[in-house]
Design an enzyme around this catalytic site. Structure first.
Site, mmCIF file in Angstrom:
data_model
loop_
_atom_site.group_PDB
_atom_site.id
_atom_site.type_symbol
_atom_site.label_atom_id
_atom_site.label_comp_id
_atom_site.label_asym_id
_atom_site.label_seq_id
_atom_site.Cartn_x
_atom_site.Cartn_y
_atom_site.Cartn_z
ATOM 1 N N ASP A 112 -1.306 -0.444 6.085
ATOM 2 C CA ASP A 112 -1.401 -0.181 7.350
ATOM 3 C C ASP A 112 -3.064 0.056 7.695
ATOM 4 O O ASP A 112 -3.215 0.246 8.844
ATOM 5 C CB ASP A 112 -1.090 1.267 7.372
ATOM 6 C CG ASP A 112 -2.038 2.265 6.575
ATOM 7 O OD1 ASP A 112 -2.343 1.980 5.185
ATOM 8 O OD2 ASP A 112 -2.635 3.283 6.967
ATOM 9 N N ASP B 20 -0.143 5.306 0.941
ATOM 10 C CA ASP B 20 -0.641 6.246 1.899
ATOM 11 C C ASP B 20 -0.420 5.497 3.101
ATOM 12 O O ASP B 20 -1.206 4.361 3.452
ATOM 13 C CB ASP B 20 -2.036 6.647 1.442
ATOM 14 C CG ASP B 20 -2.345 7.644 0.435
ATOM 15 O OD1 ASP B 20 -1.330 8.345 0.365
ATOM 16 O OD2 ASP B 20 -3.242 7.335 -0.493
ATOM 17 N N ASP C 230 0.873 -1.378 0.106
ATOM 18 C CA ASP C 230 -0.024 0.075 0.060
ATOM 19 C C ASP C 230 0.992 1.266 -0.019
ATOM 20 O O ASP C 230 2.010 1.244 0.474
ATOM 21 C CB ASP C 230 -0.779 -0.156 1.276
ATOM 22 C CG ASP C 230 -1.659 1.166 1.096
ATOM 23 O OD1 ASP C 230 -2.281 1.471 0.252
ATOM 24 O OD2 ASP C 230 -1.993 1.797 2.313
#
Length: 342
Positions: free
Chosen positions: A225, A28, A26
């Site tokens: 995250d 961001d 990922d």
């Protein structure tokens, strides 16, 4: 889908960059936040890549094109080609292309990433509900997306035009904090129309399929995250995952995670790719990792010992997840987490 319920983070004798052939990363909250590289990301990814691990960047953010994302990563010091970037816009475009004819018009509510992805699939982006679209697609359009675009989508959907969404993340990390994501915008159109979109992005299967098709990964590791997109997406795709604590997930959310949100591994940041992972073992009626032992009491989680903070968190995860089984842990972990500074 029937899967074994994970009750503790796993250990790994090998560095994760050696145990897996491809990292599905990922962006961001993992590689950057608000456009700036997260601490240790650039060096860690460079070392993992030089050791033979393929790096693929998988993002639910449909605003930017793969070329733009690759250029940004390269500027940060992570050499990247457009083919290394997989976006929810691409997954959405493939999903639409399987349901409408080649050359069909698609009303775009979002940014350039969606338009480029649609053209790649032989579809024609249009701007108005009066352009006779065969589908509506909605993706993150940035903070300056005009309110009237949501009305345009609503007009078309009310006429029976099928609606697609790149993703439904309610929030997105920024340099100033947590901001509304595409999911918040999707809710606006949902409220106005009463309709439900077909969703392409993480954690749903279209995104995982797009990623595997484009990378050819044989033993992938999802790195993210967010529990409800990255980790659940790995669960749905039946692949292993690494949660890094540089984004939106905190310790309390991790301890309360239901089975589909429990990562295979937990680490502070992307340096976790370069190391093995410690074992979490049963001990003294609880679970031990490093110098810590965690147990589940009648009302709260208990933590004893000393050592590395992440080892204490891993032990707590095992205690919480084992106590919860197939549900969500409702024991109070606040005191234990405070002891770890989390």
């Amino acid at each position: 889908m029937s899967q074994t319920v994970r009750t503790r983070p796993e250990g790994s004798a090998q560095a994760l960059s050696e145990a897996y052939d491809t990292a599905l990363l990922d962006l961001d909250g993992v590689v950057y936040a608000g456009g700036n590289a997260i601490a240790h990301a650039v060096e860690s990814l460079g070392t993992a890549h030089s050791g033979g691990m393929r790096l693929a960047y998988v993002t639910n953010n449909a605003l930017r094109t793969p070329d733009a994302v690759a250029e940004h990563l390269t500027e940060l010091g992570i050499p990247t080609g457009a083919s290394d970037v997989i976006t929810s816009a691409q997954a959405a475009a493939r999903l639409i292309s399987e349901q409408v004819p080649v050359g069909a018009r698609v009303l775009v509510i979002g940014g350039e990433g969606l338009r480029v992805a649609l053209r790649e699939r032989g579809l024609e982006p249009v701007e108005s509900a009066d352009d006779d679209p065969a589908a509506v697609v909605q993706g993150f359009g940035g903070p300056d997306l005009p309110w009237g675009r949501f009305a345009e989508a609503s007009y078309a959907i009310a006429r029976g035009v099928p609606w697609f969404a790149s993703n439904t993340d309610l929030t997105i990390p920024s340099a100033r904090g947590i901001a509304p994501g595409n999911g918040a915008a999707v809710e606006v159109v949902r409220i106005a129309t009463g309709a439900e979109p077909q969703v392409a992005g993480k954690p749903l299967p279209p995104m995982h399929r797009e990623t595997i098709l484009r990378t050819g990964a044989k033993r992938p590791l999802v790195v993210g995250d967010r529990l409800d997109t990255d980790i659940e997406g790995a669960f749905n795709g039946e692949v292993d995952s690494l949660l890094v604590l540089t984004g939106v997930t905190d310790g309390a959310q991790l301890l309360a995670a239901p089975p589909q949100h429990r990562p295979t591994y937990v680490d502070a940041d992307l340096r976790g790719l370069l190391t093995g992972q410690p074992e979490v073992s049963e001990a003294d009626g609880g679970f031990r990792c490093g110098g810590w032992t965690a147990t589940a009491g009648s009302e709260r989680l208990e933590l004893e010992g000393d050592g590395e903070v992440l080892d204490g968190l891993r032990a707590l995860c095992a205690s919480a997840w084992s106590a919860a089984g197939e549900g969500t842990c409702e024991l109070d972990g606040g005191k234990a987490l405070a002891r770890l500074g989390l």
